[in-house]
Design an enzyme around this catalytic site. Structure first.
Site, PDB file in Angstrom:
ATOM      1  N   LYS A  58      14.124  -4.864 -11.543  1.00 34.48           N
ATOM      2  CA  LYS A  58      13.151  -3.870 -11.086  1.00 34.48           C
ATOM      3  C   LYS A  58      11.736  -4.235 -11.541  1.00 34.48           C
ATOM      4  O   LYS A  58      11.220  -3.664 -12.509  1.00 34.48           O
ATOM      5  CB  LYS A  58      13.576  -2.487 -11.574  1.00 34.48           C
ATOM      6  CG  LYS A  58      14.835  -1.985 -10.864  1.00 34.48           C
ATOM      7  CD  LYS A  58      15.369  -0.706 -11.469  1.00 34.48           C
ATOM      8  CE  LYS A  58      14.580   0.510 -11.126  1.00 34.48           C
ATOM      9  NZ  LYS A  58      14.764   0.973  -9.733  1.00 34.48           N
TER      10      LYS A  58
HETATM   11  N1  PMP Z   1      17.757  -0.777  -4.743  1.00 34.43           N
HETATM   12  C1  PMP Z   1      16.522  -0.446  -5.136  1.00 34.43           C
HETATM   13  C2  PMP Z   1      15.348  -1.106  -4.482  1.00 34.43           C
HETATM   14  C3  PMP Z   1      16.344   0.509  -6.156  1.00 34.43           C
HETATM   15  O1  PMP Z   1      15.117   0.835  -6.560  1.00 34.43           O
HETATM   16  C4  PMP Z   1      17.475   1.127  -6.722  1.00 34.43           C
HETATM   17  C5  PMP Z   1      17.290   2.181  -7.789  1.00 34.43           C
HETATM   18  N2  PMP Z   1      17.242   1.622  -9.075  1.00 34.43           N
HETATM   19  C6  PMP Z   1      18.749   0.737  -6.285  1.00 34.43           C
HETATM   20  C7  PMP Z   1      18.855  -0.228  -5.282  1.00 34.43           C
HETATM   21  C8  PMP Z   1      19.992   1.300  -6.906  1.00 34.43           C
HETATM   22  O2  PMP Z   1      20.125   0.807  -8.214  1.00 34.43           O
HETATM   23  P1  PMP Z   1      20.830   1.668  -9.346  1.00 34.43           P
HETATM   24  O3  PMP Z   1      22.139   2.047  -8.828  1.00 34.43           O
HETATM   25  O4  PMP Z   1      20.889   0.751 -10.519  1.00 34.43           O
HETATM   26  O5  PMP Z   1      19.953   2.848  -9.589  1.00 34.43           O
END
Ligand code: PMP
Length: 311
Positions: free
Chosen positions: A158
């Protein structure tokens, strides 16, 4: 009197109103930061906030720091402890969103060499209800914005600057009357939602794009893959997905920390199957919900429990 809110900055807990950075902060200009979005779910029955997969979030944060050459003086264990101490002190008795941010903090505007820029780390915690209306399937739009390829911008972690694309896509979708955007890769295959991973069910098989489809390696995605395998006896296939496959799928659903597990009922004005939440999505939704609030003993290792003290 409202209770004092606390943040973490400069290696210590500080009142939220004192957690500030200067206008020359490198990350503010260039998006040179790595963040996490972590949920703490209030469990009324136990009187505890349940943080979901805290360790895995910090493992991903440190992977992002490695890529961005951010050198934090903390281990995953330290970061978990800093977070639980901060949450305890904030004393929230409701669902919260925990936002750690590791960033290039130096007050230095014109410098594009990561190695010479100082690092900072902060955590803020905010009360957080539902991110998206979970009571009905979503209406989605295939975005005109494409997901960047990992060769342009690391996509498995991220990194703050990466979110410009998600934000443009989400804004476009909302302005056009949809709930959420689905982004394609540069080659037109499916990547993910603006803040969620994507799954589809075709001929009874659960399929999701793989890491090399430039999607984030979501922690909810990982949890759903495990729940599907262990609880439904369904192994999830990871492969390229064509855009038109989504129109023909029996079920499409999105997964994410903020959005949980949620059905896509309509895509580009076409109903997905009946347009309702499908049976596999529903089962995974229920399994996931019981896990995130700490009510599923088999997955208790996913949960970190915090008793709010306040103060
Ligand atoms: N894709 C993106 C671009 C995101 O920002 C997120 C949120 N973190 C997710 C997928 C899902 O990831 P997670 O399940 O770790 O929250």
């Amino acid at each position: 009197m409202t209770q004092q809110a606390w943040a973490f900055l400069g290696g210590k807990q500080v009142p939220l109103e004192d957690a500030k950075v200067g206008v020359r902060t490198h990350a503010l200009h260039y998006g040179t930061a790595v963040f996490e979005g972590i949920r703490g779910n209030w469990n009324e029955r136990t009187g505890k906030v349940v943080i979901f997969r805290l360790k895995e979030h910090y493992e991903r944060l440190l992977r992002g720091c490695n890529i961005l050459r951010i050198d934090l003086p903390y281990s995953v264990y330290d970061l978990c402890k800093i977070t639980t101490d901060l949450l305890e002190r904030n004393g929230y008795r409701e669902d919260v969103y925990i936002r750690p941010l590791a960033f290039k903090g130096e007050q230095l505007v014109a410098n594009l060499n990561l190695k010479t820029v100082e690092d900072e780390f902060t955590i803020v915690i905010v009360p957080f209800g539902s991110y998206i209306d979970n009571t009905r399937p979503l209406k989605c739009q295939t975005s005109s914005w494409r997901r960047p390829m990992d060769s342009s911008m690391p996509t498995g972690v991220k990194i703050s600057g990466l979110y410009t694309t998600s934000i443009l896509a989400k804004t476009e979708a909302i302005a056009a009357g949809f709930d959420e955007a689905i982004l394609l890769n540069q080659d037109g295959t499916v990547s993910e939602g603006s803040g969620e991973n994507l799954f589809m069910v075709r001929d009874g098989v659960i399929i999701t794009p793989s890491e090399t489809d430039n999607c984030l390696l979501g922690i909810t995605r990982d949890s759903v893959i495990r729940l599907a395998g262990e609880e439904l006896g369904m192994d999830v296939v990871q492969r390229h997905i064509h855009r038109s496959e989504l129109y023909l799928a029996e079920e499409v659903f999105l997964t994410g920390t903020a959005a949980h597990v949620i059905a896509v009922g309509e895509l580009d004005h076409r109903a997905i199957s009946t347009g309702e939440t499908g049976p596999i999505t529903k089962k995974l939704q229920d399994l996931y919900f019981s896990s995130v609030v700490g009510d599923n003993d088999k997955y208790s290792d996913w949960c970190t429990l915090v008793s709010p003290s306040g103060g």
